[in-house]
Write an enzyme that holds these catalytic residues in place. Structure first.
Site, PDB file in Angstrom:
ATOM      1  N   HIS A  83       9.489 -23.944   9.342  1.00 51.35           N
ATOM      2  CA  HIS A  83       8.413 -24.607  10.083  1.00 51.35           C
ATOM      3  C   HIS A  83       7.030 -24.355   9.494  1.00 51.35           C
ATOM      4  O   HIS A  83       6.147 -25.197   9.638  1.00 51.35           O
ATOM      5  CB  HIS A  83       8.413 -24.140  11.549  1.00 51.35           C
ATOM      6  CG  HIS A  83       9.508 -24.777  12.360  1.00 51.35           C
ATOM      7  ND1 HIS A  83       9.550 -24.704  13.730  1.00 51.35           N
ATOM      8  CD2 HIS A  83      10.605 -25.496  11.979  1.00 51.35           C
ATOM      9  CE1 HIS A  83      10.624 -25.359  14.170  1.00 51.35           C
ATOM     10  NE2 HIS A  83      11.293 -25.834  13.130  1.00 51.35           N
ATOM     11  N   CYS A 142       2.711  -3.237   4.176  1.00 51.67           N
ATOM     12  CA  CYS A 142       1.947  -2.030   4.473  1.00 51.67           C
ATOM     13  C   CYS A 142       2.748  -1.291   5.551  1.00 51.67           C
ATOM     14  O   CYS A 142       3.944  -1.542   5.683  1.00 51.67           O
ATOM     15  CB  CYS A 142       0.524  -2.365   4.920  1.00 51.67           C
ATOM     16  SG  CYS A 142       0.388  -3.410   6.385  1.00 51.67           S
ATOM     17  N   GLY A 143       2.127  -0.395   6.299  1.00 50.19           N
ATOM     18  CA  GLY A 143       2.884   0.369   7.290  1.00 50.19           C
ATOM     19  C   GLY A 143       3.490  -0.521   8.363  1.00 50.19           C
ATOM     20  O   GLY A 143       4.691  -0.466   8.635  1.00 50.19           O
ATOM     21  N   THR A 144       2.653  -1.328   8.984  1.00 54.79           N
ATOM     22  CA  THR A 144       3.129  -2.242  10.031  1.00 54.79           C
ATOM     23  C   THR A 144       3.293  -3.677   9.548  1.00 54.79           C
ATOM     24  O   THR A 144       3.940  -4.477  10.208  1.00 54.79           O
ATOM     25  CB  THR A 144       2.107  -2.292  11.188  1.00 54.79           C
ATOM     26  OG1 THR A 144       0.849  -2.730  10.639  1.00 54.79           O
ATOM     27  CG2 THR A 144       1.940  -0.934  11.855  1.00 54.79           C
ATOM     28  N   ASP A 173       0.847  -1.190   0.000  1.00 53.19           N
ATOM     29  CA  ASP A 173       0.000   0.000   0.000  1.00 53.19           C
ATOM     30  C   ASP A 173       0.885   1.243   0.000  1.00 53.19           C
ATOM     31  O   ASP A 173       2.114   1.155  -0.176  1.00 53.19           O
ATOM     32  CB  ASP A 173      -1.020  -0.042   1.155  1.00 53.19           C
ATOM     33  CG  ASP A 173      -0.406   0.242   2.529  1.00 53.19           C
ATOM     34  OD1 ASP A 173       0.822   0.446   2.626  1.00 53.19           O
ATOM     35  OD2 ASP A 173      -1.171   0.254   3.513  1.00 53.19           O
ATOM     36  N   HIS A 174       0.263   2.400   0.220  1.00 52.79           N
ATOM     37  CA  HIS A 174       0.990   3.673   0.141  1.00 52.79           C
ATOM     38  C   HIS A 174       2.073   3.811   1.217  1.00 52.79           C
ATOM     39  O   HIS A 174       2.991   4.618   1.053  1.00 52.79           O
ATOM     40  CB  HIS A 174      -0.007   4.834   0.267  1.00 52.79           C
ATOM     41  CG  HIS A 174      -0.851   4.751   1.511  1.00 52.79           C
ATOM     42  ND1 HIS A 174      -1.934   3.898   1.614  1.00 52.79           N
ATOM     43  CD2 HIS A 174      -0.750   5.371   2.710  1.00 52.79           C
ATOM     44  CE1 HIS A 174      -2.472   4.022   2.818  1.00 52.79           C
ATOM     45  NE2 HIS A 174      -1.763   4.902   3.501  1.00 52.79           N
ATOM     46  N   HIS A 194       5.866 -30.725  10.624  1.00 59.15           N
ATOM     47  CA  HIS A 194       5.381 -29.387  10.259  1.00 59.15           C
ATOM     48  C   HIS A 194       4.354 -29.457   9.130  1.00 59.15           C
ATOM     49  O   HIS A 194       3.436 -28.635   9.073  1.00 59.15           O
ATOM     50  CB  HIS A 194       6.555 -28.488   9.874  1.00 59.15           C
ATOM     51  CG  HIS A 194       7.561 -28.369  10.972  1.00 59.15           C
ATOM     52  ND1 HIS A 194       7.263 -27.786  12.185  1.00 59.15           N
ATOM     53  CD2 HIS A 194       8.845 -28.806  11.071  1.00 59.15           C
ATOM     54  CE1 HIS A 194       8.317 -27.852  12.977  1.00 59.15           C
ATOM     55  NE2 HIS A 194       9.295 -28.473  12.326  1.00 59.15           N
ATOM     56  N   ILE A 207       0.712  -5.520   9.604  1.00 54.73           N
ATOM     57  CA  ILE A 207      -0.368  -6.216  10.325  1.00 54.73           C
ATOM     58  C   ILE A 207      -1.627  -6.336   9.465  1.00 54.73           C
ATOM     59  O   ILE A 207      -2.196  -7.424   9.318  1.00 54.73           O
ATOM     60  CB  ILE A 207      -0.673  -5.501  11.663  1.00 54.73           C
ATOM     61  CG1 ILE A 207       0.533  -5.584  12.585  1.00 54.73           C
ATOM     62  CG2 ILE A 207      -1.902  -6.110  12.324  1.00 54.73           C
ATOM     63  CD1 ILE A 207       0.422  -4.727  13.848  1.00 54.73           C
ATOM     64  N   GLY A 208      -2.061  -5.220   8.900  1.00 58.02           N
ATOM     65  CA  GLY A 208      -3.286  -5.268   8.082  1.00 58.02           C
ATOM     66  C   GLY A 208      -3.140  -6.208   6.898  1.00 58.02           C
ATOM     67  O   GLY A 208      -4.073  -6.967   6.571  1.00 58.02           O
ATOM     68  N   MET A 209      -1.986  -6.176   6.272  1.00 62.32           N
ATOM     69  CA  MET A 209      -1.757  -7.063   5.124  1.00 62.32           C
ATOM     70  C   MET A 209      -1.746  -8.520   5.553  1.00 62.32           C
ATOM     71  O   MET A 209      -2.307  -9.381   4.861  1.00 62.32           O
ATOM     72  CB  MET A 209      -0.428  -6.724   4.445  1.00 62.32           C
ATOM     73  CG  MET A 209      -0.452  -5.456   3.616  1.00 62.32           C
ATOM     74  SD  MET A 209      -1.572  -5.562   2.203  1.00 62.32           S
ATOM     75  CE  MET A 209      -0.881  -4.242   1.164  1.00 62.32           C
TER      76      MET A 209
HETATM   77  C1  RB5 Z   1      -1.986   2.940   6.501  1.00 68.00           C
HETATM   78  O1  RB5 Z   1      -1.986   4.162   7.171  1.00 68.00           O
HETATM   79  C2  RB5 Z   1      -1.765   1.806   7.485  1.00 68.00           C
HETATM   80  O2  RB5 Z   1      -2.863   1.668   8.314  1.00 68.00           O
HETATM   81  C3  RB5 Z   1      -1.475   0.520   6.760  1.00 68.00           C
HETATM   82  O3  RB5 Z   1      -0.379   0.693   5.946  1.00 68.00           O
HETATM   83  C4  RB5 Z   1      -1.154  -0.686   7.615  1.00 68.00           C
HETATM   84  O4  RB5 Z   1      -0.123  -0.403   8.507  1.00 68.00           O
HETATM   85  C5  RB5 Z   1      -2.289  -1.361   8.263  1.00 68.00           C
HETATM   86  O5  RB5 Z   1      -2.145  -2.375   8.959  1.00 68.00           O
END
Ligand code: RB5
Length: 147
Positions: free
Chosen positions: A100, A67-69, A10-11, A135, A71-73
């Site tokens: 594993h 993505c930023g963290t 993402d961005h 595994h 986590i969302g991806m």
């Molecule tokens: C975008 O601001 C951010 O929420 C996204 O990149 C990601 O980190 C979500 O988990």
């Protein structure tokens, strides 16, 4: 060594994506870029979907998703049966994700890992080998969890 990698972002991970595309190409790996190329805000699940569809259509394929963290991806792409996406912040987790978990997607946070660490994580992931055995039994059990 893998010959082809799908990559999406993402961005929040455009800069890291560009660095990794150049890095992977310099190693002779074909890179298919499915991510956004601008900093304009986008919705990360759309890019997780694009990557999942490619990985699931090519059994040998490996992907990198950011993505930023991360986590969302990772939450998004792991909704797909057959996707084993691992959010990695260091070489150890990248190594174990392959050994594993037989991960087929490496997920990283573009706002979390710097470029040199990210390259090292990618190298470790690509060099990793699945150990199989017990595994594989556990991986088969994961697929049975999906309804
Ligand atoms: C975008 O601001 C951010 O929420 C996204 O990149 C990601 O980190 C979500 O988990």
């Amino acid at each position: 060594m893998v010959k082809k990698i799908y990559i999406a972002n993402d961005h929040a991970a455009v800069d890291l994506k560009n660095i990794l595309v150049d890095y992977l190409k310099s190693k002779g790996i074909e890179v298919i870029n499915l991510g956004t190329d601008t900093k304009d805000s986008v919705h990360y699940p759309e890019y997780a979907k694009k990557l999942a569809q490619k990985i699931l259509s090519d059994e040998e394929a490996l992907g990198i998703l950011m993505c930023g963290t991360g986590i969302g991806m990772s939450i998004s792409i792991n909704r797909y049966k057959g996707i084993r996406a691992a959010l990695c912040y260091n070489e150890y987790t990248a190594k174990m994700a392959r050994a594993h978990n037989n991960a087929n997607v490496l997920v990283m946070g573009g706002r979390v890992v710097g470029p040199e660490l990210a390259k090292s994580i990618v190298d470790t992931f690509l060099d990793g080998e699945f150990e199989g055995g017990r595994h594989q039994i556990r991986i088969d059990m994961i697929d049975e969890l999906v309804e």
